[in-house]
Structures are given as structure tokens and as C-alpha cells.
Design an enzyme around this catalytic site. Structure first.
Site, PDB file in Angstrom:
ATOM      1  N   LYS A   1      15.598   0.181  -9.687  1.00 45.38           N
ATOM      2  CA  LYS A   1      16.503   0.583  -8.604  1.00 45.38           C
ATOM      3  C   LYS A   1      17.413   1.740  -9.035  1.00 45.38           C
ATOM      4  O   LYS A   1      17.519   2.053 -10.231  1.00 45.38           O
ATOM      5  CB  LYS A   1      17.318  -0.648  -8.184  1.00 45.38           C
ATOM      6  CG  LYS A   1      16.442  -1.761  -7.586  1.00 45.38           C
ATOM      7  CD  LYS A   1      17.294  -2.899  -7.027  1.00 45.38           C
ATOM      8  CE  LYS A   1      16.429  -3.967  -6.390  1.00 45.38           C
ATOM      9  NZ  LYS A   1      17.262  -5.036  -5.746  1.00 45.38           N
TER      10      LYS A   1
ATOM     11  N   TYR B   1      12.827  -3.476   3.280  1.00 41.38           N
ATOM     12  CA  TYR B   1      13.634  -4.712   3.242  1.00 41.38           C
ATOM     13  C   TYR B   1      13.775  -5.356   4.620  1.00 41.38           C
ATOM     14  O   TYR B   1      14.710  -6.124   4.848  1.00 41.38           O
ATOM     15  CB  TYR B   1      15.009  -4.417   2.643  1.00 41.38           C
ATOM     16  CG  TYR B   1      14.998  -4.314   1.133  1.00 41.38           C
ATOM     17  CD1 TYR B   1      14.762  -5.440   0.334  1.00 41.38           C
ATOM     18  CD2 TYR B   1      15.209  -3.107   0.487  1.00 41.38           C
ATOM     19  CE1 TYR B   1      14.752  -5.360  -1.049  1.00 41.38           C
ATOM     20  CE2 TYR B   1      15.195  -3.014  -0.912  1.00 41.38           C
ATOM     21  CZ  TYR B   1      14.973  -4.155  -1.661  1.00 41.38           C
ATOM     22  OH  TYR B   1      14.966  -4.082  -3.034  1.00 41.38           O
TER      23      TYR B   1
ATOM     24  N   PHE C   1      24.121  -8.343   4.107  1.00 40.32           N
ATOM     25  CA  PHE C   1      24.124  -7.228   3.166  1.00 40.32           C
ATOM     26  C   PHE C   1      23.066  -6.161   3.475  1.00 40.32           C
ATOM     27  O   PHE C   1      22.930  -5.192   2.731  1.00 40.32           O
ATOM     28  CB  PHE C   1      23.929  -7.757   1.733  1.00 40.32           C
ATOM     29  CG  PHE C   1      22.675  -8.578   1.530  1.00 40.32           C
ATOM     30  CD1 PHE C   1      21.451  -7.963   1.310  1.00 40.32           C
ATOM     31  CD2 PHE C   1      22.723  -9.963   1.564  1.00 40.32           C
ATOM     32  CE1 PHE C   1      20.306  -8.710   1.122  1.00 40.32           C
ATOM     33  CE2 PHE C   1      21.577 -10.723   1.375  1.00 40.32           C
ATOM     34  CZ  PHE C   1      20.353 -10.082   1.153  1.00 40.32           C
TER      35      PHE C   1
ATOM     36  N   ARG D   1       9.025 -12.522 -12.140  1.00 45.12           N
ATOM     37  CA  ARG D   1      10.336 -13.035 -11.687  1.00 45.12           C
ATOM     38  C   ARG D   1      11.093 -13.671 -12.854  1.00 45.12           C
ATOM     39  O   ARG D   1      12.310 -13.561 -12.945  1.00 45.12           O
ATOM     40  CB  ARG D   1      10.155 -14.049 -10.545  1.00 45.12           C
ATOM     41  CG  ARG D   1       9.524 -13.496  -9.259  1.00 45.12           C
ATOM     42  CD  ARG D   1      10.418 -12.658  -8.401  1.00 45.12           C
ATOM     43  NE  ARG D   1      11.672 -13.254  -8.047  1.00 45.12           N
ATOM     44  CZ  ARG D   1      12.446 -12.815  -7.042  1.00 45.12           C
ATOM     45  NH1 ARG D   1      12.059 -11.768  -6.294  1.00 45.12           N
ATOM     46  NH2 ARG D   1      13.599 -13.369  -6.794  1.00 45.12           N
TER      47      ARG D   1
ATOM     48  N   THR E   1      18.675 -13.072  -9.019  1.00 52.04           N
ATOM     49  CA  THR E   1      19.191 -11.950  -8.213  1.00 52.04           C
ATOM     50  C   THR E   1      20.603 -11.545  -8.648  1.00 52.04           C
ATOM     51  O   THR E   1      20.906 -10.358  -8.767  1.00 52.04           O
ATOM     52  CB  THR E   1      19.226 -12.372  -6.719  1.00 52.04           C
ATOM     53  OG1 THR E   1      17.958 -12.915  -6.358  1.00 52.04           O
ATOM     54  CG2 THR E   1      19.572 -11.206  -5.833  1.00 52.04           C
TER      55      THR E   1
ATOM     56  N   ARG F   1      17.610  -8.367 -15.707  1.00 52.39           N
ATOM     57  CA  ARG F   1      18.841  -8.265 -14.918  1.00 52.39           C
ATOM     58  C   ARG F   1      20.065  -8.661 -15.752  1.00 52.39           C
ATOM     59  O   ARG F   1      21.135  -8.054 -15.619  1.00 52.39           O
ATOM     60  CB  ARG F   1      18.730  -9.100 -13.650  1.00 52.39           C
ATOM     61  CG  ARG F   1      17.917  -8.375 -12.560  1.00 52.39           C
ATOM     62  CD  ARG F   1      17.582  -9.286 -11.409  1.00 52.39           C
ATOM     63  NE  ARG F   1      17.112  -8.560 -10.231  1.00 52.39           N
ATOM     64  CZ  ARG F   1      16.499  -9.157  -9.213  1.00 52.39           C
ATOM     65  NH1 ARG F   1      16.284 -10.465  -9.212  1.00 52.39           N
ATOM     66  NH2 ARG F   1      16.087  -8.442  -8.172  1.00 52.39           N
TER      67      ARG F   1
ATOM     68  N   ASN G   1      21.245  -4.484  -8.760  1.00 51.18           N
ATOM     69  CA  ASN G   1      20.726  -5.416  -9.771  1.00 51.18           C
ATOM     70  C   ASN G   1      19.489  -4.903 -10.508  1.00 51.18           C
ATOM     71  O   ASN G   1      18.630  -5.682 -10.913  1.00 51.18           O
ATOM     72  CB  ASN G   1      20.537  -6.812  -9.174  1.00 51.18           C
ATOM     73  CG  ASN G   1      19.521  -6.836  -8.054  1.00 51.18           C
ATOM     74  OD1 ASN G   1      18.958  -5.800  -7.713  1.00 51.18           O
ATOM     75  ND2 ASN G   1      19.286  -8.003  -7.494  1.00 51.18           N
TER      76      ASN G   1
ATOM     77  N   HIS H   1      13.544  -4.662  -8.743  1.00 48.12           N
ATOM     78  CA  HIS H   1      12.938  -5.520  -7.714  1.00 48.12           C
ATOM     79  C   HIS H   1      11.707  -6.202  -8.291  1.00 48.12           C
ATOM     80  O   HIS H   1      11.026  -5.638  -9.144  1.00 48.12           O
ATOM     81  CB  HIS H   1      12.515  -4.649  -6.515  1.00 48.12           C
ATOM     82  CG  HIS H   1      11.660  -5.368  -5.522  1.00 48.12           C
ATOM     83  ND1 HIS H   1      12.185  -6.180  -4.542  1.00 48.12           N
ATOM     84  CD2 HIS H   1      10.309  -5.440  -5.378  1.00 48.12           C
ATOM     85  CE1 HIS H   1      11.190  -6.711  -3.834  1.00 48.12           C
ATOM     86  NE2 HIS H   1      10.048  -6.266  -4.320  1.00 48.12           N
TER      87      HIS H   1
ATOM     88  N   GLU I   1       3.816  -4.767  -0.545  1.00 56.37           N
ATOM     89  CA  GLU I   1       4.750  -3.822  -1.167  1.00 56.37           C
ATOM     90  C   GLU I   1       4.008  -2.747  -1.969  1.00 56.37           C
ATOM     91  O   GLU I   1       4.407  -1.576  -1.957  1.00 56.37           O
ATOM     92  CB  GLU I   1       5.734  -4.592  -2.043  1.00 56.37           C
ATOM     93  CG  GLU I   1       6.686  -5.448  -1.207  1.00 56.37           C
ATOM     94  CD  GLU I   1       7.522  -6.438  -2.004  1.00 56.37           C
ATOM     95  OE1 GLU I   1       8.316  -7.168  -1.381  1.00 56.37           O
ATOM     96  OE2 GLU I   1       7.389  -6.500  -3.249  1.00 56.37           O
TER      97      GLU I   1
END
Ligand code: UDP
Ligand code: MG
Length: 139
Positions: A11, A51, A59, A87, A93, A104, A114, A117, A128
Site C-alpha cells: 500500500k 474495495y 471507512f 494472511r 488488519t 503488518r 496498514n 493487502h 483481484e
């Protein structure tokens, strides 16, 4: 049955902080093979589309603004049990809740910025990956 593909993007906060290289190193050392990768920038509209599942969440507006605020590095990754293992590698998150040693925990600044993704299902990994890459961009 679990698939062997997941989708990720580094990100804007992590790209601008110069963390991309260290994060890619961790991803490769965890056994993921990079099938596709590029540097890109999302328009607010394109971020909104990516998203879309979160459009009712409070948010959403800020997330789309943030995700279009600077370059990102999207990637398709290959490994057995890719979605679940990735993950685990990135952690929760909210970085204050992320396991020590996860991407993270190491690199994220906040729950919104964060760092990275990771797809949440095999089906979304395909959607995606197709959002960013054509078949000809995968090796
Ligand atoms: N997000 C946020 N505030 C929240 C929850 C999520 O800004 O309270 C952002 C954050 O960047 C997160 C993204 O929205 O990565 C998508 O949320 P999701 O619940 O899908 O988390 P993820 O799958 O990325 O862990
Ligand atoms: Mg998610």
C-alpha cells in the site's frame, strides 16, 4: 480444497516509506513465488471499485482516498495454501493486534495505513488478480 494463488498489494504508506524491498524479501523467504508484479497508481474511482465490498462501511471514503494517494505494488503470488498462509504472514488488519514478526506488525503505521493487502478467499484472489493483471503479464 485450497488454491495456490493469492493477490497482494503493497500500500502507499509502505511504498513511500521505502519498505517495499524488505516486504518483498519476507514474502519470498516465506516461500511465495511472484507470478506478476508492477508499480501502479489507482484513481479514486478504481480504488472504489477494488474495495466495493466495503462500500457500506464507515471507512470506505477514506480508504479509497488513501489507496489512491500514491503508488502501490500489486502482485500475484503462488504457494500451496496461498490465501491462508499469506494472511498469516501479514497479520491482523490492525497492526496493534498483529502477531509479532508479521509484515503488518513490522511495517504498518495504523489500521488504515496498514502496509499491505492480502486476499481473503480463493475466489477473491482470482477476482483481484484479474483486476490488475492480464494473462500475458503472468509468468
Ligand atoms: N480499514 C480501515 N479501518 C477499519 C478496517 C479496515 O481503514 O476499521 C481498511 C484497512 O486498510 C484494511 C482495508 O480497509 O486493510 C480492508 O479492510 P478488511 O476488513 O478487508 O481488512 P484486511 O482484509 O485488509 O485485513
Ligand atoms: Mg479484506
Amino acid at each position: 480444497m485450497t488454491g495456490n494463488i493469492t493477490f497482494t498489494m503493497i500500500k502507499p504508506d509502505a511504498v513511500s516509506n521505502g519498505h517495499a524491498g524488505a516486504m518483498i524479501k519476507m514474502i519470498q523467504e516465506a516461500g511465495f513465488r511472484i507470478i506478476a508484479m508492477k508499480k501502479a497508481r489507482l484513481s479514486p474511482e478504481k480504488a472504489g471499485k477494488f474495495y466495493e465490498v466495503h462500500k457500506e462501511r464507515p471507512f470506505y471514503g477514506e480508504l479509497c482516498q488513501y489507496m489512491s494517494s500514491g503508488p502501490i505494488i500489486p502482485m500475484i503470488l503462488e504457494k500451496a495454501n496461498a490465501v491462508e498462509d499469506f494472511r498469516k504472514l501479514i497479520g491482523a488488519t490492525d497492526p496493534t493486534q498483529a502477531e509479532p514478526g508479521t509484515i503488518r506488525a513490522l511495517f504498518a503505521k495504523s489500521i488504515d495505513a496498514n502496509a499491505i493487502h492480502g486476499s481473503d478467499s480463493d475466489e477473491n484472489a482470482q477476482i483481484e488478480a484479474n483486476f490488475f493483471f492480464s494473462e500475458l503479464e503472468r509468468f
